[in-house]
Motif scaffolding. Structure first.
Motif, PDB file in Angstrom:
ATOM      1  N   ALA A  49      -4.944   3.448   2.286  1.00  0.00           N
ATOM      2  CA  ALA A  49      -4.191   3.360   3.537  1.00  0.00           C
ATOM      3  C   ALA A  49      -5.137   3.323   4.732  1.00  0.00           C
TER       4      ALA A  49
ATOM      5  N   CYS B 218       0.831  -1.204   0.000  1.00  0.00           N
ATOM      6  CA  CYS B 218       0.000   0.000   0.000  1.00  0.00           C
ATOM      7  C   CYS B 218       0.867   1.257   0.000  1.00  0.00           C
ATOM      8  N   SER B 219       2.044   1.175   0.628  1.00  0.00           N
ATOM      9  CA  SER B 219       2.969   2.314   0.638  1.00  0.00           C
ATOM     10  C   SER B 219       3.364   2.688  -0.775  1.00  0.00           C
TER      11      SER B 219
ATOM     12  N   MET C  97       3.980   3.756   5.276  1.00  0.00           N
ATOM     13  CA  MET C  97       2.824   3.923   4.395  1.00  0.00           C
ATOM     14  C   MET C  97       2.240   5.326   4.530  1.00  0.00           C
ATOM     15  N   TYR C  98       2.033   5.772   5.762  1.00  0.00           N
ATOM     16  CA  TYR C  98       1.494   7.110   5.971  1.00  0.00           C
ATOM     17  C   TYR C  98       2.411   8.172   5.352  1.00  0.00           C
TER      18      TYR C  98
ATOM     19  N   CYS D  91       2.114   8.296   1.677  1.00  0.00           N
ATOM     20  CA  CYS D  91       0.814   8.845   1.272  1.00  0.00           C
ATOM     21  C   CYS D  91       0.715  10.334   1.606  1.00  0.00           C
TER      22      CYS D  91
END
Length: 753
Positions: free
Chosen positions: A271, A262-263, A296-297, A300
């Motif tokens: 996410a 997802c990253s 990931m955060y 994003c």
């Protein structure tokens, strides 16, 4: 049956210590217990059990230390009973030899098993097979496998996994097809093998979808295969399928894989869905999963959420810190990145790399170099190739040749083996530092192999230095050696032709391109414009099969400035204002044209446009490297510690230039002021101050190397040509377009810039 002193179960007190969860500290406590309370008691015979337990942990060195201790206590059986203990000792010792990657020791243990007649025992055979499989000694492993009379599923799986690790799909498939009994491990090993070879469709269709019983490891293997090969959407869809089917619950490895995928996707909504599922699925995220979530955060763009999660982590490892530091760096928040870096308890080479790369990628090249010096000189952390690529890039942007040579020496003393990417970076570095000689030495003498990027790097260097003939020759060599040029290659050679004024050669090359890109057209516009063929350049733009971008019009506007064609320049500038309304360079170029024509009202009109849009002219600055430090100057600088001496030398030099016929070119002054004030304004341009400092600091005869962030103005170009003759030394100036080598009153650009 084990001998009397090796009981089938340890005493209750020791059994408690050996119960899971095992840890190195608990084993050491057990060891200490034996030594303290029963050094000569028969219960010390449980040291072999301790040795066997230690093999379950990733601490093989401790296993061998226990073995040495066992021997020192004379716990081995008498010489007349050698078989009674080694069946229990050899498996953990063989496993430890495998973990330590000690093939000679492993072979010695194999020989010992043969000498003692223990090789026929299934547990010994399996351990030896695992040893050779893990060491990837496939010939030895296959020989052991073929000599086994009774093969268990773990034996088959071990051999299949070994072939899978070296991507030998043919032999792995043969064994898999011959298996009398396939387990989930067998299916998963084959799935992983095909996935690692990039054959994801076969991995999915032939193995994953046909597995009779999929385990969480099987799902993780397929997810990992998709994620590692960049099939992010497929990985996420498979995870959704896993959640809906509910065959097996996901574990921490599943979550880490999906979050990492997802990253790469960079989708904030996705996410949030992943995070929501993690909260609901009942799996408590470990440090690795949380670290993946932080990463990931960051990718994003949700830095606040990343930091909130990071701060809430009770246990942070180096990966956690590095993820947050890299996140800040990638998003340009270098103050927060440095704050975390300074607080980090144990910095690894990856931590230093993250911070150095952050500085380099955000244009803070001097800080990148300074931090690298701190890394190797004060922190004594050994750099790796990743470090060096960032540092090489920083040196190239700074044009700091002495630093570049020091970096090259550091690579040698640190015994860093550069990959092809590293060598290509070195070519870029030396080209940007003004040393094509060293760039060629890296290319022709040091590189073990070359790819299209290598040729592109050297061709771009020749182009920047105006060596059009050399760029064309290298292009022909490249073709002769069967290396297919790409779009970047043609841009480099066309630029070289433009900078060298090779119009015919450039036109021929352009005609040979099958489908020219918009960047190739920009190069042709530049080529035609530099030789005054402005109408031809304008016609070429109109006939382009694709829409022109700002680079195309920018090349034509600069040509209009050079040849003082305001009529075409105004039309081109209007297009640029539409395409790049916030680029100050376009406004400044048009202003320069008006100023040269003494059209002060139009100059003021352009300046008013800039003020209304909040656009400020980029401040020009020049710098010189001296003794490993960068000395930077701006026009009319008053900050340098040797200011008085610099201005004194510059004033004396300008007086000598006037005696030799120099007349200041005041056409680039953007104000209608007195002639004397105009002369003063152009007389203290940043490159002139940098040259004056070079005359003070550098030994006589040493070339002066000046780097500038903007294009050299006409007055400075003319003045530096004469300076090189007056002071009797080479002056190399790199502006934002190309290199100018001033020598004996001439410039290598031949006034094409």
């Amino acid at each position: 049956m084990p001998p009397p002193f090796i009981q089938s179960k340890p005493p209750t007190s020791l059994s408690l210590l050996l119960n899971p969860p095992l840890s190195l500290s608990s084993l050491k406590q057990t060891h200490a217990h034996l030594l303290r309370y029963s050094p000569h008691d028969p219960t010390t015979s449980w040291l072999p059990h301790l040795l066997s337990s230690s093999a379950q942990l990733p601490h093989p060195t401790y296993t061998f230390s226990l073995y040495a201790h066992l021997l020192s206590f004379s716990l081995c059986p008498p010489r007349s009973h050698p078989l009674s203990v080694y069946p229990f000792l050899l498996p953990p010792l063989l496993k430890s030899a495998s973990l330590l990657f000690l093939p000679i020791l492993g072979a010695s243990l194999h020989a010992l098993a043969l000498r003692l007649g223990l090789f026929a025992k299934p547990n010994i055979q399996n351990s030896i097979l695992n040893l050779y499989s893990n060491l990837l000694f496939l010939g030895c492993a296959r020989q052991v496998f073929d000599e086994m009379h009774q093969r268990t599923p773990p034996d088959w799986n071990s051999m299949i996994s070994a072939y899978a690790r070296v991507q030998d799909l043919k032999n792995a498939q043969k064994l898999f097809d011959s298996m009398p009994e396939r387990t989930a491990v067998s299916w998963t090993a084959m799935l992983s093998a095909y996935a690692k070879c990039g054959q994801l469709s076969l991995a999915r269709d032939r193995f994953f979808d046909k597995m009779p019983n999929r385990t969480v490891v099987s799902w993780n293997a397929m997810l990992s295969g998709y994620a590692q090969k960049g099939f992010v959407n497929e990985a996420i869809e498979l995870f959704r399928d896993m959640v809906m089917r509910r065959e097996v619950p996901p574990n921490e490895t599943t979550l880490a894989t999906v979050v990492s995928a997802c990253s790469k996707h960079g989708d904030p909504e996705l996410a949030e869905w992943i995070i929501g599922f993690v909260d609901q699925c009942g799996v408590k995220p470990n440090c690795f999963v949380k670290t993946a979530m932080v990463d990931m955060y960051c990718k994003c763009g949700s830095l606040e959420k990343a930091r909130e999660l990071f701060d809430a982590m009770t246990h942070k490892n180096s990966f956690s810190w590095n993820a947050m530091i890299s996140g800040y760096s990638r998003n340009g928040n270098l103050c927060s990145a440095r704050e975390l870096f300074d607080k980090m308890p144990n910095r690894t080479v990856v931590s230093w790399n993250s911070m150095i790369a952050g500085y380099a990628q955000n244009g803070l090249w001097s800080l990148a170099i300074e931090l690298f010096k701190e890394m190797v000189e004060r922190a004594r952390v050994g750099p790796d190739e990743v470090t060096m690529v960032s540092v090489i890039s920083a040196c190239g942007h700074l044009g700091a040749l002495d630093l570049a040579n020091w970096v090259r020496e550091t690579i040698g003393t640190s015994k860093i083996r550069l990959s092809l990417k590293g060598y290509n970076s070195m070519i870029h570095m030396y080209s940007k530092c003004g040393s094509m000689e060293e760039a060629c030495r890296v290319f022709f003498d040091e590189m073990p192999e070359r790819d299209v990027v290598s040729y592109n790097a050297l061709i771009a260097g020749f182009a920047q230095h105006g060596h059009g003939t050399e760029a064309l020759e290298l292009f022909h060599v490249m073709n002769e050696r069967g290396i297919e040029p790409d779009s970047v290659t043609y841009i480099g050679v066309l630029t070289a032709c433009s900078h060298a004024g090779l119009v015919q050669e450039g036109c021929s090359l352009f005609q040979s391109i099958g489908e020219p890109s918009v960047d190739h057209y920009a190069c042709m516009v530049d080529l035609l414009g530099r030789v005054g063929r402005l109408r031809d350049a304008e016609t070429l733009i109109k006939k382009m099969p694709v829409n022109a971008h700002a680079g195309v019009y920018g090349a034509l506007l600069n040509a209009c400035r050079m040849h003082r064609d305001i009529e075409i320049g105004e039309k081109v500038a209007a297009e640029l204002f539409r395409l790049e309304p916030d680029n100050p360079g376009n406004y400044v170029l048009l202003s320069n044209m008006y100023a040269a024509a003494r059209r002060w009202e139009d100059v003021e009109r352009v300046r008013t446009m800039m003020r209304a849009k909040g656009i400020r002219k980029t401040q020009a600055c020049s710098w010189v490297e001296f003794r490993g430090k960068i000395h930077q100057f701006i026009a009319g600088d008053c900050s340098h510690p040797e200011l008085k001496e610099i201005y004194k030398v510059l004033e004396e030099l300008m007086m000598e230039l006037r005696r030799r016929g120099y007349v200041p070119d005041k056409s680039s002054v953007l104000r209608d002021v007195e002639e004397e004030e105009k002369e003063e304004l152009v007389g203290t341009h940043s490159e002139k101050l940098a040259i004056a400092f070079g005359l003070i600091a550098l030994e006589a005869g040493v070339p002066i190397r000046v780097m500038k962030n903007l294009r050299v103005c006409g007055d400075c170009h003319g003045a530096i040509k004469l300076m090189s003759k007056v002071v009797g030394r080479e002056i190399l100036v790199r502006d934002n377009n190309r290199f100018h080598l001033f020598k004996d009153g001439h410039c290598s650009c031949k006034d094409y810039w």
